[in-house]
Design a protein around this motif. Sequence first.
Motif, PDB file in Angstrom:
ATOM      1  N   ALA A   1      12.109  -3.877  -7.915  1.00  0.00           N
ATOM      2  CA  ALA A   1      11.727  -4.496  -6.641  1.00  0.00           C
ATOM      3  C   ALA A   1      10.920  -3.518  -5.788  1.00  0.00           C
ATOM      4  O   ALA A   1       9.958  -3.907  -5.122  1.00  0.00           O
ATOM      5  CB  ALA A   1      12.965  -4.967  -5.882  1.00  0.00           C
ATOM      6  N   VAL A   2      11.302  -2.248  -5.819  1.00  0.00           N
ATOM      7  CA  VAL A   2      10.575  -1.219  -5.065  1.00  0.00           C
ATOM      8  C   VAL A   2       9.144  -1.117  -5.583  1.00  0.00           C
ATOM      9  O   VAL A   2       8.193  -1.124  -4.806  1.00  0.00           O
ATOM     10  CB  VAL A   2      11.286   0.156  -5.182  1.00  0.00           C
ATOM     11  CG1 VAL A   2      10.392   1.273  -4.665  1.00  0.00           C
ATOM     12  CG2 VAL A   2      12.599   0.136  -4.430  1.00  0.00           C
ATOM     13  N   LYS A   3       8.994  -1.045  -6.877  1.00  0.00           N
ATOM     14  CA  LYS A   3       7.657  -0.935  -7.463  1.00  0.00           C
ATOM     15  C   LYS A   3       6.802  -2.155  -7.104  1.00  0.00           C
ATOM     16  O   LYS A   3       5.626  -2.016  -6.767  1.00  0.00           O
ATOM     17  CB  LYS A   3       7.753  -0.790  -8.975  1.00  0.00           C
ATOM     18  CG  LYS A   3       8.276   0.558  -9.407  1.00  0.00           C
ATOM     19  CD  LYS A   3       8.433   0.609 -10.912  1.00  0.00           C
ATOM     20  CE  LYS A   3       9.112   1.896 -11.340  1.00  0.00           C
ATOM     21  NZ  LYS A   3       9.382   1.909 -12.774  1.00  0.00           N
ATOM     22  N   GLN A   4       7.387  -3.333  -7.166  1.00  0.00           N
ATOM     23  CA  GLN A   4       6.646  -4.552  -6.844  1.00  0.00           C
ATOM     24  C   GLN A   4       6.226  -4.564  -5.376  1.00  0.00           C
ATOM     25  O   GLN A   4       5.091  -4.863  -5.042  1.00  0.00           O
ATOM     26  CB  GLN A   4       7.492  -5.795  -7.162  1.00  0.00           C
ATOM     27  CG  GLN A   4       6.830  -7.104  -6.798  1.00  0.00           C
ATOM     28  CD  GLN A   4       5.549  -7.358  -7.579  1.00  0.00           C
ATOM     29  OE1 GLN A   4       5.436  -6.966  -8.738  1.00  0.00           O
ATOM     30  NE2 GLN A   4       4.578  -7.986  -6.944  1.00  0.00           N
ATOM     31  N   ARG A   5       7.148  -4.216  -4.487  1.00  0.00           N
ATOM     32  CA  ARG A   5       6.854  -4.222  -3.050  1.00  0.00           C
ATOM     33  C   ARG A   5       5.777  -3.190  -2.717  1.00  0.00           C
ATOM     34  O   ARG A   5       4.867  -3.465  -1.942  1.00  0.00           O
ATOM     35  CB  ARG A   5       8.123  -3.947  -2.267  1.00  0.00           C
ATOM     36  CG  ARG A   5       7.963  -4.107  -0.786  1.00  0.00           C
ATOM     37  CD  ARG A   5       9.344  -4.084  -0.140  1.00  0.00           C
ATOM     38  NE  ARG A   5       9.222  -4.228   1.269  1.00  0.00           N
ATOM     39  CZ  ARG A   5       9.106  -5.382   1.891  1.00  0.00           C
ATOM     40  NH1 ARG A   5       9.074  -6.500   1.225  1.00  0.00           N
ATOM     41  NH2 ARG A   5       9.009  -5.426   3.215  1.00  0.00           N
TER      42      ARG A   5
ATOM     43  N   ILE B   1       0.085  -1.800  -1.394  1.00  0.00           N
ATOM     44  CA  ILE B   1      -1.156  -1.111  -1.726  1.00  0.00           C
ATOM     45  C   ILE B   1      -2.302  -2.117  -1.821  1.00  0.00           C
ATOM     46  O   ILE B   1      -3.413  -1.853  -1.355  1.00  0.00           O
ATOM     47  CB  ILE B   1      -0.990  -0.303  -3.031  1.00  0.00           C
ATOM     48  CG1 ILE B   1      -0.045   0.875  -2.776  1.00  0.00           C
ATOM     49  CG2 ILE B   1      -2.338   0.178  -3.549  1.00  0.00           C
ATOM     50  CD1 ILE B   1       0.451   1.560  -4.028  1.00  0.00           C
ATOM     51  N   GLN B   2      -2.036  -3.278  -2.389  1.00  0.00           N
ATOM     52  CA  GLN B   2      -3.064  -4.311  -2.475  1.00  0.00           C
ATOM     53  C   GLN B   2      -3.524  -4.746  -1.084  1.00  0.00           C
ATOM     54  O   GLN B   2      -4.720  -4.873  -0.825  1.00  0.00           O
ATOM     55  CB  GLN B   2      -2.553  -5.519  -3.272  1.00  0.00           C
ATOM     56  CG  GLN B   2      -3.588  -6.604  -3.441  1.00  0.00           C
ATOM     57  CD  GLN B   2      -4.829  -6.134  -4.174  1.00  0.00           C
ATOM     58  OE1 GLN B   2      -4.738  -5.349  -5.111  1.00  0.00           O
ATOM     59  NE2 GLN B   2      -5.995  -6.583  -3.745  1.00  0.00           N
ATOM     60  N   ILE B   3      -2.587  -4.947  -0.169  1.00  0.00           N
ATOM     61  CA  ILE B   3      -2.945  -5.311   1.203  1.00  0.00           C
ATOM     62  C   ILE B   3      -3.784  -4.208   1.836  1.00  0.00           C
ATOM     63  O   ILE B   3      -4.786  -4.469   2.495  1.00  0.00           O
ATOM     64  CB  ILE B   3      -1.687  -5.550   2.061  1.00  0.00           C
ATOM     65  CG1 ILE B   3      -1.067  -6.876   1.680  1.00  0.00           C
ATOM     66  CG2 ILE B   3      -2.024  -5.541   3.541  1.00  0.00           C
ATOM     67  CD1 ILE B   3       0.214  -7.131   2.404  1.00  0.00           C
ATOM     68  N   ALA B   4      -3.361  -2.960   1.651  1.00  0.00           N
ATOM     69  CA  ALA B   4      -4.106  -1.835   2.226  1.00  0.00           C
ATOM     70  C   ALA B   4      -5.559  -1.863   1.762  1.00  0.00           C
ATOM     71  O   ALA B   4      -6.477  -1.673   2.559  1.00  0.00           O
ATOM     72  CB  ALA B   4      -3.436  -0.512   1.849  1.00  0.00           C
TER      73      ALA B   4
END
Length: 186
Positions: free
Chosen positions: A139-143, A148-151
């Motif tokens: 879950a941490v990796k996914q979040r 990062i994608q949003i950034a």
Amino acid sequence: VGYKPYEQWLRLVGARYGSFVKVWQFWGEPNSETFWKPAPDLAHYVKLLKLADKFLPGIVYAGNLANVKGTDVPDFEAMRVLRDLGAFKCGRRLGFNPYTQGSVESRRRLTVQAMEIVGVPVAWTEFGHSTGWGFNSDAVKQRNAEGIQIAREIGVDAWLYEWENPYAVGNVEKGFSLRPANDNRT
């Protein structure tokens, strides 16, 4: 005594590390009682920031603001005060810590709102969730990947904090790292 010892320290740090350090993050969470005793003083923070400009070329991130105490909401009022006091002159960017358990979309919306308030690019200066805090590692990796994608989409610098145990004494030596997840500086 005034600011003489502070200026001497800045001069020494600038002389020793100035040619190696490309990006400086100036102070952590000046709107937080944790780091500013007895109480936050943003005007004093900006005065220290302006003094540092003389000795530390390239202070890129100012603010590094904490959320409003006890919430997942960025401190927009502190952002306005820093803007009005001139903290974002000289090409500086606002740094803030998007600690939120809310949706990834809410992180995007709140970040865009912050950029509109301060009128300069924004950096997530503490970004990421850690397995050291007991989060499920998948879950941490996914979040973190979603963040990062949003950034990338909105042009935000994102500095990803990773650590195995943030409560360990001397965690800098025991697995703490800071790396650019996404660096949009031009």
